[in-house]
Design a protein around this motif. Structure first.
Motif, PDB file in Angstrom:
ATOM      1  N   SER A   1       0.801  -1.281   0.014  1.00  0.00           N
ATOM      2  CA  SER A   1      -0.021  -0.200   0.171  1.00  0.00           C
ATOM      3  C   SER A   1       0.815   1.329   0.113  1.00  0.00           C
ATOM      4  O   SER A   1       0.361   2.377  -0.513  1.00  0.00           O
ATOM      5  CB  SER A   1      -0.917   0.048   1.255  1.00  0.00           C
ATOM      6  OG  SER A   1      -0.082  -0.061   2.577  1.00  0.00           O
ATOM      7  N   ILE A   2       2.080   1.272   0.490  1.00  0.00           N
ATOM      8  CA  ILE A   2       2.764   2.517   0.506  1.00  0.00           C
ATOM      9  C   ILE A   2       3.262   2.816  -0.747  1.00  0.00           C
ATOM     10  O   ILE A   2       3.654   4.368  -0.784  1.00  0.00           O
ATOM     11  CB  ILE A   2       4.077   2.251   1.502  1.00  0.00           C
ATOM     12  CG1 ILE A   2       5.236   1.289   1.014  1.00  0.00           C
ATOM     13  CG2 ILE A   2       3.541   2.040   2.946  1.00  0.00           C
ATOM     14  CD1 ILE A   2       6.131   1.151   1.873  1.00  0.00           C
ATOM     15  N   ILE A   3       3.292   2.340  -1.854  1.00  0.00           N
ATOM     16  CA  ILE A   3       3.587   2.669  -3.102  1.00  0.00           C
ATOM     17  C   ILE A   3       2.864   2.680  -4.157  1.00  0.00           C
ATOM     18  O   ILE A   3       3.043   3.181  -5.159  1.00  0.00           O
ATOM     19  CB  ILE A   3       4.996   2.069  -3.642  1.00  0.00           C
ATOM     20  CG1 ILE A   3       4.715   0.530  -3.612  1.00  0.00           C
ATOM     21  CG2 ILE A   3       6.185   2.336  -2.539  1.00  0.00           C
ATOM     22  CD1 ILE A   3       6.026  -0.306  -4.180  1.00  0.00           C
ATOM     23  N   SER A   4       1.689   2.119  -3.761  1.00  0.00           N
ATOM     24  CA  SER A   4       0.573   1.923  -4.995  1.00  0.00           C
ATOM     25  C   SER A   4      -0.616   2.901  -4.436  1.00  0.00           C
ATOM     26  O   SER A   4      -1.154   2.649  -3.364  1.00  0.00           O
ATOM     27  CB  SER A   4       0.071   0.421  -4.853  1.00  0.00           C
ATOM     28  OG  SER A   4      -0.969   0.129  -5.936  1.00  0.00           O
ATOM     29  N   SER A   5      -1.053   3.617  -5.619  1.00  0.00           N
ATOM     30  CA  SER A   5      -2.274   4.456  -5.284  1.00  0.00           C
ATOM     31  C   SER A   5      -3.553   3.712  -5.872  1.00  0.00           C
ATOM     32  O   SER A   5      -3.348   2.364  -6.529  1.00  0.00           O
ATOM     33  CB  SER A   5      -2.276   5.684  -5.948  1.00  0.00           C
ATOM     34  OG  SER A   5      -2.735   5.625  -7.459  1.00  0.00           O
ATOM     35  N   TYR A   6      -4.528   4.115  -5.663  1.00  0.00           N
ATOM     36  CA  TYR A   6      -5.934   3.452  -6.077  1.00  0.00           C
ATOM     37  C   TYR A   6      -6.031   3.398  -7.666  1.00  0.00           C
ATOM     38  O   TYR A   6      -6.631   2.554  -8.205  1.00  0.00           O
ATOM     39  CB  TYR A   6      -6.983   3.887  -5.381  1.00  0.00           C
ATOM     40  CG  TYR A   6      -7.153   3.953  -3.917  1.00  0.00           C
ATOM     41  CD1 TYR A   6      -6.337   2.969  -3.411  1.00  0.00           C
ATOM     42  CD2 TYR A   6      -7.843   4.839  -3.206  1.00  0.00           C
ATOM     43  CE1 TYR A   6      -6.420   2.887  -1.893  1.00  0.00           C
ATOM     44  CE2 TYR A   6      -7.905   4.761  -1.785  1.00  0.00           C
ATOM     45  CZ  TYR A   6      -7.173   4.093  -1.115  1.00  0.00           C
ATOM     46  OH  TYR A   6      -7.220   3.755   0.400  1.00  0.00           O
ATOM     47  N   GLY A   7      -5.428   4.252  -8.195  1.00  0.00           N
ATOM     48  CA  GLY A   7      -5.368   4.500  -9.464  1.00  0.00           C
ATOM     49  C   GLY A   7      -4.368   3.685 -10.371  1.00  0.00           C
ATOM     50  O   GLY A   7      -4.397   3.529 -11.576  1.00  0.00           O
ATOM     51  N   GLY A   8      -3.204   3.213  -9.578  1.00  0.00           N
ATOM     52  CA  GLY A   8      -2.106   2.502 -10.302  1.00  0.00           C
ATOM     53  C   GLY A   8      -0.932   3.113  -9.583  1.00  0.00           C
ATOM     54  O   GLY A   8      -0.695   3.806  -8.916  1.00  0.00           O
ATOM     55  N   LEU A   9       0.222   2.673 -10.290  1.00  0.00           N
ATOM     56  CA  LEU A   9       1.608   2.914 -10.019  1.00  0.00           C
ATOM     57  C   LEU A   9       2.418   3.140 -11.258  1.00  0.00           C
ATOM     58  O   LEU A   9       2.070   2.770 -12.377  1.00  0.00           O
ATOM     59  CB  LEU A   9       2.199   2.099  -8.989  1.00  0.00           C
ATOM     60  CG  LEU A   9       2.580   0.586  -9.310  1.00  0.00           C
ATOM     61  CD1 LEU A   9       3.778   0.605 -10.263  1.00  0.00           C
ATOM     62  CD2 LEU A   9       2.163  -0.302  -8.128  1.00  0.00           C
ATOM     63  N   ILE A  10       3.397   3.865 -11.086  1.00  0.00           N
ATOM     64  CA  ILE A  10       4.359   4.055 -12.174  1.00  0.00           C
ATOM     65  C   ILE A  10       5.778   3.627 -11.592  1.00  0.00           C
ATOM     66  O   ILE A  10       6.336   3.915 -10.776  1.00  0.00           O
ATOM     67  CB  ILE A  10       4.851   5.785 -12.489  1.00  0.00           C
ATOM     68  CG1 ILE A  10       3.120   6.359 -12.752  1.00  0.00           C
ATOM     69  CG2 ILE A  10       5.684   6.097 -13.269  1.00  0.00           C
ATOM     70  CD1 ILE A  10       3.419   7.940 -12.580  1.00  0.00           C
ATOM     71  N   ASN A  11       6.158   2.685 -12.577  1.00  0.00           N
ATOM     72  CA  ASN A  11       7.178   1.869 -12.285  1.00  0.00           C
ATOM     73  C   ASN A  11       8.517   2.135 -13.215  1.00  0.00           C
ATOM     74  O   ASN A  11       8.319   2.173 -14.606  1.00  0.00           O
ATOM     75  CB  ASN A  11       7.230   0.390 -12.268  1.00  0.00           C
ATOM     76  CG  ASN A  11       8.310  -0.448 -12.316  1.00  0.00           C
ATOM     77  OD1 ASN A  11       9.224  -0.286 -11.250  1.00  0.00           O
ATOM     78  ND2 ASN A  11       8.572  -1.439 -12.863  1.00  0.00           N
ATOM     79  N   ARG A  12       9.595   2.632 -12.860  1.00  0.00           N
ATOM     80  CA  ARG A  12      10.711   3.045 -13.604  1.00  0.00           C
ATOM     81  C   ARG A  12      11.585   1.829 -13.663  1.00  0.00           C
ATOM     82  O   ARG A  12      11.976   1.252 -12.893  1.00  0.00           O
ATOM     83  CB  ARG A  12      11.494   4.131 -12.719  1.00  0.00           C
ATOM     84  CG  ARG A  12      10.702   5.336 -12.350  1.00  0.00           C
ATOM     85  CD  ARG A  12      11.400   6.500 -11.630  1.00  0.00           C
ATOM     86  NE  ARG A  12      12.269   6.162 -10.707  1.00  0.00           N
ATOM     87  CZ  ARG A  12      12.238   5.806  -9.452  1.00  0.00           C
ATOM     88  NH1 ARG A  12      11.098   6.085  -9.077  1.00  0.00           N
ATOM     89  NH2 ARG A  12      13.325   5.837  -8.694  1.00  0.00           N
ATOM     90  N   VAL A  13      11.956   1.311 -14.863  1.00  0.00           N
ATOM     91  CA  VAL A  13      12.683   0.328 -15.420  1.00  0.00           C
ATOM     92  C   VAL A  13      14.189   0.886 -15.836  1.00  0.00           C
ATOM     93  O   VAL A  13      14.108   1.666 -16.814  1.00  0.00           O
ATOM     94  CB  VAL A  13      12.274  -0.602 -16.247  1.00  0.00           C
ATOM     95  CG1 VAL A  13      13.189  -1.825 -16.452  1.00  0.00           C
ATOM     96  CG2 VAL A  13      10.746  -1.054 -15.749  1.00  0.00           C
ATOM     97  N   THR A  14      15.120   0.789 -15.145  1.00  0.00           N
ATOM     98  CA  THR A  14      16.553   1.064 -15.392  1.00  0.00           C
ATOM     99  C   THR A  14      17.329   0.374 -16.424  1.00  0.00           C
ATOM    100  O   THR A  14      17.151  -0.976 -16.744  1.00  0.00           O
ATOM    101  CB  THR A  14      17.343   1.350 -14.191  1.00  0.00           C
ATOM    102  OG1 THR A  14      17.620   0.120 -13.752  1.00  0.00           O
ATOM    103  CG2 THR A  14      16.561   2.151 -13.266  1.00  0.00           C
ATOM    104  N   LYS A  15      18.263   0.996 -17.083  1.00  0.00           N
ATOM    105  CA  LYS A  15      19.160   0.297 -17.937  1.00  0.00           C
ATOM    106  C   LYS A  15      20.041  -0.664 -17.143  1.00  0.00           C
ATOM    107  O   LYS A  15      20.558  -0.239 -15.929  1.00  0.00           O
ATOM    108  CB  LYS A  15      19.843   1.350 -18.724  1.00  0.00           C
ATOM    109  CG  LYS A  15      19.136   2.395 -19.688  1.00  0.00           C
ATOM    110  CD  LYS A  15      20.041   3.416 -20.062  1.00  0.00           C
ATOM    111  CE  LYS A  15      19.296   4.519 -20.966  1.00  0.00           C
ATOM    112  NZ  LYS A  15      20.225   5.410 -21.658  1.00  0.00           N
ATOM    113  N   LYS A  16      20.420  -1.620 -17.896  1.00  0.00           N
ATOM    114  CA  LYS A  16      21.348  -2.592 -17.360  1.00  0.00           C
ATOM    115  C   LYS A  16      22.472  -2.849 -18.132  1.00  0.00           C
ATOM    116  O   LYS A  16      22.609  -2.612 -19.395  1.00  0.00           O
ATOM    117  CB  LYS A  16      20.484  -4.014 -16.933  1.00  0.00           C
ATOM    118  CG  LYS A  16      19.297  -4.077 -16.148  1.00  0.00           C
ATOM    119  CD  LYS A  16      19.916  -3.945 -14.771  1.00  0.00           C
ATOM    120  CE  LYS A  16      18.721  -4.069 -13.821  1.00  0.00           C
ATOM    121  NZ  LYS A  16      17.573  -3.022 -13.925  1.00  0.00           N
TER     122      LYS A  16
END
Length: 840
Positions: free
Chosen positions: A224-239
């Motif tokens: 719950s601490i990182i997800s809102s009711y509308g969703g979430l934005i995940n940053r996928v980094t370069k490897k």
């Protein structure tokens, strides 16, 4: 745990971790000669109807094959690239493919098109699933799209996400960077590579491979601490990868914009040890008369892969930011409901109640009555004046460190261990403004005459405000996942089970002082100036005078003190009952401990999904139930403790991948109901009760088309209807502030020439539309309207093997428009930016 939850958990465990008998099949990977994965490559068995496509990692699998000899054909957009013969027995056979050097031009097109068209959703489920196997909406914005658009900020990237609009820029506070609205709820980027990572500044794009926008309440998999009711934005980094290469670029543009960045990859030990570093520095001055933003990022990363089973990745993000905004200052409005209460109290000290009531009955009650308008585009505030000074600014420094270990026990079992730590510091001065209705000054001044009056509607004054937030935020997260992939006959089962621990500590002290609002003390108020910007006091709002105000005026502090820890366990299971029916179920148990209040709460969060695939790997019909929650503490007047506030979503829709991957997209309907919202107890206003409700429903659609090689079209649309169903009297039945516009649309198209003398030349156009939204919406003030807007951009790129040139124009028509959430923020005018990049 109730009975239904026990049954769900037992069934999921039973299905997930049973051992399944195996049957013949094919699996493998398709790459370039340099080892880069190729997504969306068709793998078919000649003279049969059996086939599949590679995912974004170039991986494919064909199961349930009868023993025999087959001819395997590898193709892209109908062009056959390679064929091989293979004999299949009782055990799966591994068959890998590499595109030959002679097809290098096509490989580049395949890589780019595959990344644009691919919608793999492994992060949303913590499992390797294709988009068509995922019973929820996930929008993936690839590095190819970002590069072609010359996107340099997260705000640029999010213009490609259907149904998502920006509310605020980052505030340098510990609240997750810039704010956006999705499905009627506020969200910010608090997830990095699927794990909690809260940022305080506008997100730098230099080290990002793609952005994933996961729609709907997603607490089951992310907490719950990182997800809102509308969703979430995940940053996928370069490897890091096992090939030498990289680039360096410089950009220059309007309003003293300049930027330099570099991406370098090194092979330290062949096929075992690689390193990568991304760096960037940027300056952007305001398009208004004052304001600036400067930032930098240093992001090193190391990959150690001693064998095919084990990989270790360690990386860091060193980020710094300084500024007071590059324009678009925060403008709040002193509403009648904020003003009339204090005015009534002032009169009550001088007159009997009957006279007070008679006078206040004449007071303005709505925006139109107070300001003469209820639309921000009709306010007198100059679009090009900031009312700021460049020497009043805030600074933020954030250091974050990450470690990830992946171990493959067998072809069916994997383990992932992730650890993250971040430490952010902020200091300096943050300024904002309040628009003041004329009747405030008229009324206070008229009291001296003995004949109180409110004058005429209007707004000729603006209050310049500033406070001093100083503090730090620390986060720590550890996550352990175990995933499996088994098959029993035609039934395939994939599951992930894991646990995580998250710790959050933030102590920010907001130092404040009091100014004079026509003789009435008001927090953070430095002075009042004419809205036309012609006041002789305009230049007095500088650091020297602000420091003097803090030193000499009455003041105080407003502490933001939060310390919490969360222990969670979760499981998610996906079962392919047949090739055409997929069911999924997951559950999380979450124990939240508020260490400041010394209170704890335990909450279960379930999710279920169903997929029907009438056309295998082409068309999916899906439905889901998802849950999320927000911990709430305290109690009502009977000392009954509050439960966590809870959101439940029901969604159904369709996804498609048609015409040999030339047309992909989705359409869905969602209905989110939030219950147990805390609101005022009308029977006893000194207390709260927990029976409030908020509903949000809508439609979202996305189309991604590749009519022929080199041409991409992206279109998105979102409609949202949000309402307080049961709430405090001042907002009951209204659309909540911060839910954004009802209607939004985004469009982008790009054509890149792939042959002849124009090869590498790309031309693109983008457009974003947002309908009317409300900056404020409450009884009795009414709605303060942010007008609808359409913003158009364009870009031209020329991309070769050794260099890349790019020019983009933002807001071509020089449109004046505003965003906001309880305020109104003017947005940047037309801007031209040019970029030169050298590849190595």
């Amino acid at each position: 745990m109730n009975r239904a939850q026990r049954i769900l958990l037992c069934l999921t465990l039973l299905v997930s971790f049973s051992s399944f008998a195996q049957k013949g099949g094919l699996f493998g990977k398709v790459t370039t000669p340099d080892g880069l994965p190729l997504g969306q490559i068709s793998i078919t068995l000649v003279d049969t109807r059996i086939g599949t496509q590679t995912d974004e990692n170039g991986v494919y699998a064909i199961r349930n094959l009868k023993a025999g000899t087959y001819t395997v054909q590898v193709s892209f957009t109908g062009s056959v690239r390679e064929t091989k013969s293979v004999t299949v027995g009782e055990s799966p056979v591994e068959m890998n493919f590499s595109i030959t050097p002679e097809t290098k031009q096509l490989e580049e097109v395949i890589v780019e098109t595959g990344k644009i068209m691919n919608r793999a959703a492994s992060t949303s489920n913590k499992l390797s699933l294709s988009n068509l196997e995922t019973p929820q909406i996930v929008h993936s914005i690839s590095s190819v799209v970002l590069r072609k658009q010359n996107a340099m900020t997260l705000e640029d990237a999010m213009k490609n996400a259907p149904g998502v609009t920006k509310l605020w820029d980052a505030t340098s506070r510990p609240d997750g960077g810039s704010f956006f609205v999705s499905r009627g709820f506020q969200t910010s980027t608090k997830v990095r590579n699927g794990v909690a990572n809260i940022v305080n500044t506008n997100v730098e794009m230099a080290n990002l491979e793609r952005i994933e926008v996961i729609k709907g309440p997603s607490a089951t998999m992310f907490g719950s601490i990182i997800s809102s009711y509308g969703g979430l934005i995940n940053r996928v980094t370069k490897k890091p990868y096992f090939k030498e290469g990289g680039y360096a670029d410089v950009s220059y543009g309007s309003y003293n914009f300049y930027r330099a960045s570099a991406d370098a990859n090194f092979v330290l030990t062949k096929d075992k040890l690689a390193a990568r570093i991304n760096v960037a520095g940027q300056n952007q001055d305001s398009w208004q008369d004052a304001g600036f933003q400067r930032s930098y990022i240093i992001a090193p990363s190391i990959l150690y892969k001693p064998n095919n089973k084990l990989s270790v990745n360690v990386d860091a993000e060193i980020v710094g930011s300084k500024g007071n905004g590059n324009g678009g200052n925060f403008l709040f409005v002193l509403t009648p409901s904020m003003v009339n209460g204090p005015l009534r109290q002032m009169l009550g000290q001088m007159l009997p109640p009957a006279q007070v009531d008679a006078i206040m009955s004449q007071a303005p009650q709505t925006f139109k009555q107070a300001f003469g308008t209820d639309r921000v585009d009709e306010f007198k505030t100059s679009y090009d004046r900031s009312f700021l000074n460049d020497d009043i600014y805030a600074t933020t420094q954030s250091n974050a460190f990450f470690g990830e270990v992946n171990y493959k026990f067998s072809r069916h079992w994997n383990a992932q261990s992730v650890i993250t730590y971040s430490n952010s510091h902020n200091s300096g001065y943050t300024s904002y403004q309040y628009l003041i209705p004329n009747y405030v000054g008229n009324f206070i001044n008229s009291l001296q005459t003995g004949v109180p009056n409110f004058g005429t509607p209007g707004h000729d004054s603006l209050g310049r405000m500033v406070w001093n937030p100083v503090g730090s935020t620390k986060t720590f997260n550890f996550q352990q996942n175990f995933s499996s992939d088994y098959q029993w006959g035609k039934v395939r089962n994939r599951a992930v089970a894991g646990f995580d621990f998250a710790y959050y500590r933030s102590l920010v002290i907001y130092n404040r002082y009091y100014g004079s609002l026509y003789g009435v003390p008001y927090p953070d108020l430095f002075d009042i100036v004419d809205i036309n910007g012609q006041s002789p006091k305009m230049n007095q709002f500088n650091k020297e005078n602000v420091l003097n105000a803090f030193a000499t005026r009455p003041g105080g502090t407003l502490p933001y003190d939060q310390e919490s820890s969360v222990y969670s366990g979760y499981i998610n299971n996906v079962t392919n009952i047949t090739d055409y029916v997929i069911v999924s179920a997951g559950v999380r148990v979450d124990h939240f401990k508020n260490k400041i209040m010394d209170q704890g709460q335990t909450k279960w969060s379930p999710k279920v999904g169903l997929i029907l695939m009438p056309l295998k790997e082409q068309l999916t019909v899906f439905a889901n139930y998802q849950n999320s929650f927000t911990n709430k503490f305290g109690g009502d007047k009977n000392n009954k403790p509050f439960n966590p506030e809870e959101a439940n979503q029901v969604e159904f829709g369709a996804k498609y991948n048609l015409f040999k991957n030339k047309l992909t997209g989705s359409v869905s309907y969602y209905n989110v109901k939030v219950k147990d919202v805390i609101r005022m107890d009308l029977s006893d206003p000194m207390f709260n009760i927990q029976d409030g409700e908020q509903h949000s429903k809508g439609i979202e659609a996305e189309i991604v088309a590749n009519p022929y090689i080199g041409w991409t079209i992206l279109f998105g649309y979102g409609y949202n209807d949000s309402k307080y169903v049961k709430a405090d009297a001042d907002v009951e039945g209204l659309r909540p502030v911060g839910t954004g516009p009802r209607n939004t649309a985004n469009f982008w198209t790009n054509y890149t020439f792939t042959k002849n003398t124009l090869k590498g030349l790309g031309i693109g156009v983008s457009a974003n539309y947002a309908g009317e939204a409300n900056a404020v919406n409450q009884h009795p003030d009414g709605a303060l309207i942010l007008p609808a807007y359409s913003v158009i951009g364009a870009h031209v790129t020329y991309d070769t093997k050794r260099y890349r040139l790019g020019v983009k124009v933002n807001n071509i028509t020089d449109k004046e428009y505003w965003m906001g959430w309880s305020n109104y923020i003017p947005q940047m005018r037309r801007q031209l930016i040019g970029t030169i990049a050298v590849k190595f």
